[in-house]
Design an enzyme around this catalytic site. Structure first.
Site, short mmCIF file in Angstrom:
data_model
loop_
_atom_site.label_atom_id
_atom_site.label_comp_id
_atom_site.label_asym_id
_atom_site.label_seq_id
_atom_site.Cartn_x
_atom_site.Cartn_y
_atom_site.Cartn_z
N ASP A 266 0.85 -1.19 0.00
CA ASP A 266 0.00 0.00 0.00
C ASP A 266 0.89 1.25 0.00
O ASP A 266 1.80 1.37 0.83
CB ASP A 266 -0.84 -0.05 1.29
CG ASP A 266 -1.98 0.93 1.32
OD1 ASP A 266 -2.43 1.36 0.24
OD2 ASP A 266 -2.44 1.26 2.44
N SER B 222 -12.91 4.33 4.70
CA SER B 222 -13.53 3.97 5.98
C SER B 222 -14.76 4.85 6.21
O SER B 222 -14.79 6.01 5.80
CB SER B 222 -12.53 4.15 7.14
OG SER B 222 -11.67 3.03 7.21
O1 G3H Z 1 -3.24 4.80 3.65
C1 G3H Z 1 -2.77 4.61 4.76
C2 G3H Z 1 -3.07 3.36 5.49
O2 G3H Z 1 -4.16 3.54 6.35
C3 G3H Z 1 -1.84 2.86 6.20
O3 G3H Z 1 -1.57 3.59 7.33
O4 G3H Z 1 0.84 4.15 7.04
O5 G3H Z 1 -0.26 4.26 9.31
O6 G3H Z 1 0.20 2.06 8.21
P1 G3H Z 1 -0.09 3.52 8.02
P1 13P Z 2 -8.96 4.70 5.59
O1 13P Z 2 -8.07 5.54 6.45
O2 13P Z 2 -10.20 5.46 5.18
O3 13P Z 2 -9.32 3.40 6.19
O4 13P Z 2 -8.17 4.40 4.23
C1 13P Z 2 -7.22 3.37 4.15
C2 13P Z 2 -6.42 3.42 2.90
O5 13P Z 2 -6.72 4.09 1.94
C3 13P Z 2 -5.22 2.58 2.83
O6 13P Z 2 -4.48 2.82 1.68
ZN ZN Z 3 -4.55 4.78 0.91
#
Ligand code: G3H
Ligand code: 13P
Ligand code: ZN
Length: 320
Positions: free
Chosen positions: A93, A225
């Site tokens: 991601d 979300s």
């Molecule tokens: O897009 C972001 C995701 O929610 C991942 O969050 O970078 O805190 O793991 P993080």
């Molecule tokens: P949310 O913060 O809305 O759950 O989005 C997650 C996301 O886009 C991870 O790449």
């Molecule tokens: Zn994202």
């Protein structure tokens, strides 16, 4: 070099093609620990849904790259043991460099995102193309991004959305060779997407304009979300301090999932669900100190949330 194929994982090509045709979206749930992984697999096996196990660069640092590889392989075996060999993708991601994407591919990821959305257009094209050329040698699929979402991703913070410009998508997809495209149409990262009084809105008009220009091409929605208000209330009831947490209405996501949107990213709602369950145990049973007694309920609540998302929001149940 470990091939994801040896771990029993799949890339996203076939499941996206089916999702676009079938008018549903595949869940992309972020994870970085065992309980989250168990909840995701249990929920998706019970609903017979394909699933994307999604790992941010921060999550990869937290969990360790080697452990993640075995966890993903474990997820495949666990799903079989639970009775359904669902398609499972291991996806990076928000990859931000070629080197990170390459390293993930070498450690068994079947899909990577290269997020060049904050770069000038030509640099985004060049970086994305480079990752695609490398990834495709190993049959790994690549997600690119055009347009900037508001909110926080790792250390990057954007105050405002920059909506994806439909005029750019055809050129971007053609020049880079990406397999799917994340777009910015009003969703945003985190649990505080809107301020009180603001009206949450996914710009379905921009989505439809994009679809007209690249018909049938797999589209991805980040920041999806919904920030369930009952869960926020539960967190606050048990001593939390979440103020003005507002998300995207599930009805709007359901609408988007019926289109070429074939992957919907959900992380924050899972974080909220776990937090609510853990807080409840801490308040109601302050003498408890066995982690299984609070991580277990957190895992159960997470599983219920994910089943609800699959069946009532994404529509990917019975598509495995
Ligand atoms: O897009 C972001 C995701 O929610 C991942 O969050 O970078 O805190 O793991 P993080
Ligand atoms: P949310 O913060 O809305 O759950 O989005 C997650 C996301 O886009 C991870 O790449
Ligand atoms: Zn994202």
């Amino acid at each position: 070099m470990i091939s994801y194929k040896d771990l029993g994982l799949v890339n996203s090509r076939e499941i996206f093609a089916k999702a676009v045709k079938g008018g549903y979206a595949i869940p992309a749930f972020n994870f970085n620990n065992m309980e989250q992984m168990q909840a995701i697999i249990q929920a998706c096996v019970e609903t017979k849904s394909p699933v994307i196990l999604q790992v941010s660069s921060g999550a990869r640092k937290y969990a360790n790259q080697t452990l993640l590889r075995y966890m993903a392989q474990g997820a495949v075996e666990y799903a079989k043991e639970l009775g359904c060999n669902i398609p499972i993708v291991l996806h990076l991601d928000h990859g931000d460099t070629f080197e990170l994407c390459k390293s993930c591919i070498e450690y068994g990821f079947s899909s990577v995102m290269i997020d060049g959305s904050k770069l000038p257009y030509d640099e985004n094209v060049a970086l994305t193309k480079r990752v695609v050329e490398y990834a495709h040698k190993f049959d790994v699929t690549v997600e690119g991004e055009l347009g900037v979402l508001a909110g926080v991703e790792d250390d990057v913070h954007a105050e405002k959305h920059t909506y994806t410009q439909p005029e750019e998508v055809e050129d971007f997809v053609k020049k880079t060779g990406v397999d799917s495209l994340a777009i910015s149409i009003g969703t945003s990262h985190g649990a505080f997407k809107f301020k009180p009084g603001q009206k949450p809105e996914i710009r379905l008009d921009i989505l439809h304009e994009i679809e007209k220009r690249i018909p049938g091409f797999p589209i991805v929605l980040h920041g999806s979300s919904s920030v369930p208000q009952d869960i926020v209330a539960e967190i606050n009831h048990y001593g939390g301090a979440l103020k003005d947490s507002i998300g995207i209405p599930e009805s709007q996501l359901r609408e988007a999932a019926k289109s070429a949107v074939c992957k919907i990213n959900i992380d924050s709602d899972g974080r909220l669900a776990m937090t609510a369950a853990i807080r409840k145990v801490f308040v109601e049973q302050p003498a408890e100190f066995d982690p299984r007694k609070y991580l277990g309920p957190a895992r159960d609540k997470l599983k219920e949330l994910y089943k609800h998302k699959v069946v009532n929001v994404l529509g990917s149940n019975d598509k495995a």
